[in-house]
Design an enzyme around this catalytic site. Structure first.
Site, PDB file in Angstrom:
ATOM      1  N   HIS A 131       0.844  -1.198   0.000  1.00 29.96           N
ATOM      2  CA  HIS A 131       0.000   0.000   0.000  1.00 29.96           C
ATOM      3  C   HIS A 131       0.878   1.246   0.000  1.00 29.96           C
ATOM      4  O   HIS A 131       0.663   2.180  -0.793  1.00 29.96           O
ATOM      5  CB  HIS A 131      -0.908  -0.024   1.238  1.00 29.96           C
ATOM      6  N   GLU A 132       1.874   1.269   0.876  1.00 33.47           N
ATOM      7  CA  GLU A 132       2.757   2.430   0.953  1.00 33.47           C
ATOM      8  C   GLU A 132       3.654   2.533  -0.275  1.00 33.47           C
ATOM      9  O   GLU A 132       3.890   3.637  -0.794  1.00 33.47           O
ATOM     10  CB  GLU A 132       3.602   2.368   2.233  1.00 33.47           C
TER      11      GLU A 132
ATOM     12  N   HIS B 124       1.964   4.263  -3.153  1.00 38.32           N
ATOM     13  CA  HIS B 124       1.977   5.725  -3.068  1.00 38.32           C
ATOM     14  C   HIS B 124       3.298   6.272  -3.628  1.00 38.32           C
ATOM     15  O   HIS B 124       3.312   7.271  -4.352  1.00 38.32           O
ATOM     16  CB  HIS B 124       1.826   6.187  -1.623  1.00 38.32           C
TER      17      HIS B 124
END
Length: 218
Positions: free
Chosen positions: A24-25, A28
């Site tokens: 998820h990170e 980004h």
């Protein structure tokens, strides 16, 4: 939960939880670099290696606690640094950078759903049952992170998305909430209503809906 069952659950949950939180990170970071911000890249945070993203509390302790005491399984990794001012079109590109995290969770939930489908095709296989257990956890944790992060509360991704879509005046007002966003989220997670935290009332039906859609697909 007895010790043997807890150890078995941790063994099954380790891979899906680590990847759900850390990818998820990383998503980004990849999106930010694509749109012109090299902050995460320069700090070595654009990586699929979970060790680059692990937060001792959010990635390890909190998921273990939720597995032990029950409730909604969730956690977080070290946030990838994003300088939104460095994006080529800060307000517009913020939408895609923020959406990248939840989109990665949706993709992973679908992949884990496919893994369940494949495991069910070989019911006699020694690895089928553990794979189903691991994949069910993978679908659940990714559905939780997808829904949680889409809540329109800065600094969650949903808050960033809302800021990017709202007119400038309303976006500015919403952005002023960001310093208090995590406090609000913690209060929602601990203040009970009818025997369940407010956050549980919000997340449970939405997470269940996402899981039902994935079950329908596969």
């Amino acid at each position: 939960m007895n010790l043997d069952a807890l150890i078995q659950t941790i063994a099954l949950a380790a891979i899906p939880v680590l990847f759900a939180i850390t990818l998820h990170e990383a998503a980004h970071g990849y999106a930010a670099r694509h749109f012109g911000d090299l902050t995460a890249y320069q700090q070595g945070r654009i990586s699929l290696n979970p060790l680059h993203h692990i937060d001792p509390v959010g990635t390890i302790l909190l998921p273990l606690l939720t597995l032990f005491v029950g409730g909604i399984l969730f956690g977080w990794a070290k946030p990838v640094p994003v300088n939104f001012a460095a994006l080529r079109r800060p307000k517009q590109d913020m939408f895609w950078v923020a959406l990248a995290g939840p989109a990665s969770n949706l993709a992973m939930a679908l992949i884990w759903g496919l893994m369940i489908k494949l495991a069910l095709m070989f019911p006699g296989n020694y690895f089928a049952e553990p794979l189903i257990g691991m994949s069910q956890i993978g679908v659940t944790i990714n559905a939780v992170l997808l829904v949680l992060n889409l809540l329109p509360l800065p600094p969650l991704d949903g808050g960033r998305i809302a800021i990017s879509l709202l007119p400038h005046r309303q976006a500015y007002k919403l952005s002023k909430v960001e310093p208090y966003g995590m406090v609000i989220l913690i209060l929602l997670a601990v203040v009970p209503v009818g025997g369940q935290p407010i956050l549980g009332w919000i997340l449970t039906p939405l997470v269940s809906g996402v899981i039902r859609v994935i079950e329908t697909i596969f």
